[in-house]
Motif scaffolding. Structure first.
Motif: not given
Lengths: 135, 146
Positions: A19-33, A35-38, B1-11
């Protein structure tokens, strides 16, 4: 009773990761980035998880003993040694490269992505080697 | 490096579930919900207590995406690198590092921070830093895809 407790906890943990999105590595790497697609979403995962756990632990520890076990089984080490620093450092490099930490990698295994299918066995080998070295 | 949607509530909701799981294990069984620690109990060298419990946790964790899909009828969205050498190296580092450092994102990052453990606070700062530097180098210095 501790086996069903662990099964329910594992399921809730895994659903939480998905549910949180942690199981999506793309989302994790974007969190760590930063300077980029944060994508700051994972700060909300950590924040909510720590908030709930911090409050729940206070209740748990106030009981003195766990409800279904004889005692709390807590880490006893307190020194900040080289193993901790090097281990955490290497862990972070792997996390940044793959976008997976252990929980999400396992929870994502049944999705059968090629990257996950090679990451998980490698992770288990690395963990077993470190455990052997630490003995 | 595609952007991902910001999901504060689900996260935040997912994070709260992770917290509920961690509290449950501590309140009922007196255990830390650290995934590398739980999985480690199932790997050699054996001898720690709680192996059947660890097995039950891991099996349920593996069942989570199946349960999620069955209930929501939604596919789990993810994008995983299919670079095999990269993912093997990443897996080795994550497993070895978590084993050597005594924990991962859950054990140090969630449970350890919640106990205000100095070791876990240091470990979390270190792995967050090396992970961010790694992504920066890969994406902005080398300019690779992952």
């Amino acid at each position: 009773m501790n086996i069903p407790v662990h099964a329910v906890a594992g399921l809730i943990f895994g659903i939480g990761l998905i549910v949180s999105g942690m199981a999506n590595p793309a989302k994790v790497k974007n969190f760590l980035d930063i300077a980029g697609t944060w994508d700051p979403s994972l700060a909300f995962v950590m924040g909510a998880a720590v908030l709930v756990t911090f409050l729940g632990y206070r209740v748990a520890f106030r009981q003195g003993v766990p409800l279904l076990a004889e005692r709390f089984n807590l880490p006893t080490k307190s020194d900040i040694d080289r193993r901790l620093l090097i281990g955490a450092g290497l862990f972070g490099i792997g996390w940044g490269l793959g976008g997976y930490c252990p929980g999400p990698a396992l929870a994502a295994l049944p999705l059968l992505a090629q990257g996950t299918l090679v990451f998980v066995p490698a992770m288990l080998v690395g963990l077993a080697v470190a455990r052997r070295a630490a003995r | 490096m595609a952007a991902t949607e910001f999901t504060p509530i689900a996260s935040a909701a997912g994070g709260a579930l992770i917290g509920v799981s961690a509290v449950m294990l501590m309140l009922l069984s007196g255990r830390i919900a650290g995934i590398s620690g739980i999985v480690g109990r199932l790997l050699p060298p054996y001898g720690q207590s709680g192996i059947p419990e660890a097995g039950a946790f891991v099996i349920a964790l593996l069942a989570a995406p199946i349960a999620y899909a069955a209930v929501t009828h939604e596919a789990v969205v993810q994008a995983v690198s299919s670079n095999v050498p990269l993912m093997v190296g990443a897996g080795l580092l994550v497993g070895f590092g978590a084993g050597l450092g005594g924990g991962c994102t859950s054990g140090h990052g969630v449970c350890g921070l919640s106990r205000l453990s100095p070791r876990s606070i240091v470990a979390t700062l270190v792995f967050m830093a090396t992970a961010m530097v790694t992504v920066f180098v890969v994406r902005h210095v080398i300019g690779g895809a992952p």
